[in-house]
Design an enzyme around this catalytic site. Structure first.
Site, PDB file in Angstrom:
ATOM      1  N   GLU A   1       0.650  -4.032  11.421  1.00 45.93           N
ATOM      2  CA  GLU A   1       0.181  -2.660  11.228  1.00 45.93           C
ATOM      3  C   GLU A   1       1.034  -1.791  12.149  1.00 45.93           C
ATOM      4  OE1 GLU A   1      -1.893  -1.514   9.096  1.00 45.93           O
ATOM      5  OE2 GLU A   1      -3.261  -3.122   8.510  1.00 45.93           O
TER       6      GLU A   1
ATOM      7  N   HIS B   1       2.552  -3.013   7.083  1.00 39.43           N
ATOM      8  CA  HIS B   1       1.566  -1.997   6.730  1.00 39.43           C
ATOM      9  C   HIS B   1       1.528  -0.935   7.823  1.00 39.43           C
ATOM     10  CE1 HIS B   1      -0.857  -4.269   3.586  1.00 39.43           C
ATOM     11  NE2 HIS B   1      -0.026  -5.199   4.020  1.00 39.43           N
TER      12      HIS B   1
ATOM     13  N   HIS C   1       0.857  -1.188   0.000  1.00 36.35           N
ATOM     14  CA  HIS C   1       0.000   0.000   0.000  1.00 36.35           C
ATOM     15  C   HIS C   1       0.889   1.231   0.000  1.00 36.35           C
ATOM     16  CE1 HIS C   1      -3.457  -2.529   1.826  1.00 36.35           C
ATOM     17  NE2 HIS C   1      -3.595  -2.414   0.516  1.00 36.35           N
TER      18      HIS C   1
ATOM     19  N   ARG D   1      -3.104   4.544  -2.484  1.00 40.42           N
ATOM     20  CA  ARG D   1      -2.987   3.237  -1.820  1.00 40.42           C
ATOM     21  C   ARG D   1      -2.756   2.082  -2.796  1.00 40.42           C
ATOM     22  NH1 ARG D   1      -5.503   0.057   2.476  1.00 40.42           N
ATOM     23  NH2 ARG D   1      -6.631  -1.728   1.680  1.00 40.42           N
TER      24      ARG D   1
ATOM     25  N   GLU E   1       1.582   4.031   2.805  1.00 41.61           N
ATOM     26  CA  GLU E   1       2.063   3.589   4.115  1.00 41.61           C
ATOM     27  C   GLU E   1       3.589   3.628   4.129  1.00 41.61           C
ATOM     28  OE1 GLU E   1       0.006  -0.194   4.405  1.00 41.61           O
ATOM     29  OE2 GLU E   1      -1.947   0.795   4.200  1.00 41.61           O
TER      30      GLU E   1
HETATM   31 ZN    ZN Z   1      -1.915  -1.454   4.229  1.00 39.38          ZN
END
Ligand code: ZN
Length: 359
Positions: free
Chosen positions: A295, A216, A81, A137, A84
């Site tokens: 994350e 991410h 993504h 993204r 990020e």
């Molecule tokens: Zn992501």
């Protein structure tokens, strides 16, 4: 109190972690590493993006020629993504730590595995997030564009982390090209998805792939496959209990570093239900034992726009987490060798000696 051991260099070669770097700088640094470590680092290109950019990474083998025919292998992806930015900044840091750390557990983790590490697997999107739209993204496949009512060109591009061929378009993905989670016209339709999938399967044919980590942001979570499972259903993953314990112990070490808290669980339990993500595919189709999606920082104050001052603390705590996760994985006997086997041998010898004495 800070010992010299905890003072880490924040640069390697011409690269540093004081700011976010564009794709060109990251790829140039990977080439530079190959020159700096000719016996241990090899760059690898596993395919090309929609716009023809290399999907480039490094293979790190700190004990070349000494691996047998089924080497322990780990694979790491970043930047699927594009907005990020902390993800490639973390993955490049892991590369640096594997090559330069003198911490015994980090060294052990680095040396025991052949690492295949890809900081930016969505290169077109990453470039677009630097040059055109910071909040981009998806990838930059323009084939399925429609007229959207939004202003921000969402019609172009596919969410690669919904495009993988495992329970594709089941939940948390969209067939509408105007959304951020457009899963594409068919499973694995995208060259970036195909590159990662094919490479992982090729690694499986030549090695014992134990680890796959995807990075991410944001939310501060360690996510366990599968992302559509919640409650008691998480136990459909046969080694879920191990994956949970490994992640919890990693998260405890992470918190000790800078006080940051991470949650652990499936995405459906602690974030939202999703299908077609890369790490679920790696677990479900690739059948790799230890698979996580991280994350990273933060929990929303800055979100995707995490200030550069937080790159290094974020990276330090993640490294502490990964090393503890590796130690726990070893203790759970997913592989042998290293400090824990040595310790257990000593304890066997000691107990045998003790038995002899009491006789
Ligand atoms: Zn992501």
């Amino acid at each position: 109190m800070q010992s010299s051991k905890t003072v880490r260099s924040s640069s390697l070669g011409s690269f540093n972690w004081n700011e976010y770097h564009n794709l060109e700088r990251i790829h140039a640094w990977l080439d530079e590493l190959q020159t700096m470590y000719p016996n241990n680092v090899k760059t690898v290109s596993i395919g090309r993006s929609n716009e023809g950019r290399e999907i480039k990474g490094v293979i790190i083998d700190l004990k070349p020629g000494n691996r047998g025919n089924n080497p322990l292998t780990g694979m790491i992806e970043g930047g699927i993504h594009s907005r990020e930015w902390i993800s490639p900044a973390t993955v490049t840091w892991i590369i640096k730590e594997f090559l330069t750390s003198d911490d015994p557990d980090t060294k052990f983790m680095a040396e025991t595995f052949v690492w295949h590490i890809f900081p930016v697997i969505n290169p077109d999107g990453y470039v677009y997030s630097f040059l055109n739209d910071r909040m981009w993204r998806k990838n930059r496949n323009l084939l399925y564009g429609t007229n959207c009512t939004t202003n921000d060109d969402l019609s172009n591009g596919i969410d690669l982390n919904r495009n993988f061929d495992y329970l594709w378009m089941t939940v948390g993905a969209s067939s509408d090209p105007c959304t951020q989670t457009y899963a594409g016209p068919s499973p694995a339709s995208e060259p970036e998805t195909q590159a990662i999938s094919n490479y992982l399967l090729s690694l499986k044919r030549t090695g014992n792939v134990l680890y796959y980590f995807a990075f991410h942001s944001y939310s501060q979570m360690t996510l366990i496959p599968y992302s559509h499972l919640s409650g008691i259903d998480v136990l459909q993953v046969t080694n879920y209990a191990d994956l949970y314990e490994i992640a919890i112990r990693g998260a405890e070490k992470l918190t000790q570093k800078h006080g940051t808290n991470y949650q652990v669980g499936t995405s459906a339990d602690i974030l939202y239900s999703v299908s077609g993500s890369s790490f679920d595919w790696v677990k479900g189709v690739g059948d790799i034992p230890i698979v996580y999606l991280f994350e990273l920082r933060d929990v929303g104050e800055y979100g995707f726009l995490l200030p550069p001052e937080q790159i290094i603390p974020n990276n330090e705590e993640i490294m502490a987490c990964l090393v503890e996760m590796d130690r726990t994985t070893r203790e759970l006997r997913y592989y042998s060798g290293g400090p824990s086997l040595y310790a257990s041998l000593i304890s066997i010898i000691m107990s045998a000696a003790f038995v002899t004495i009491v006789k």
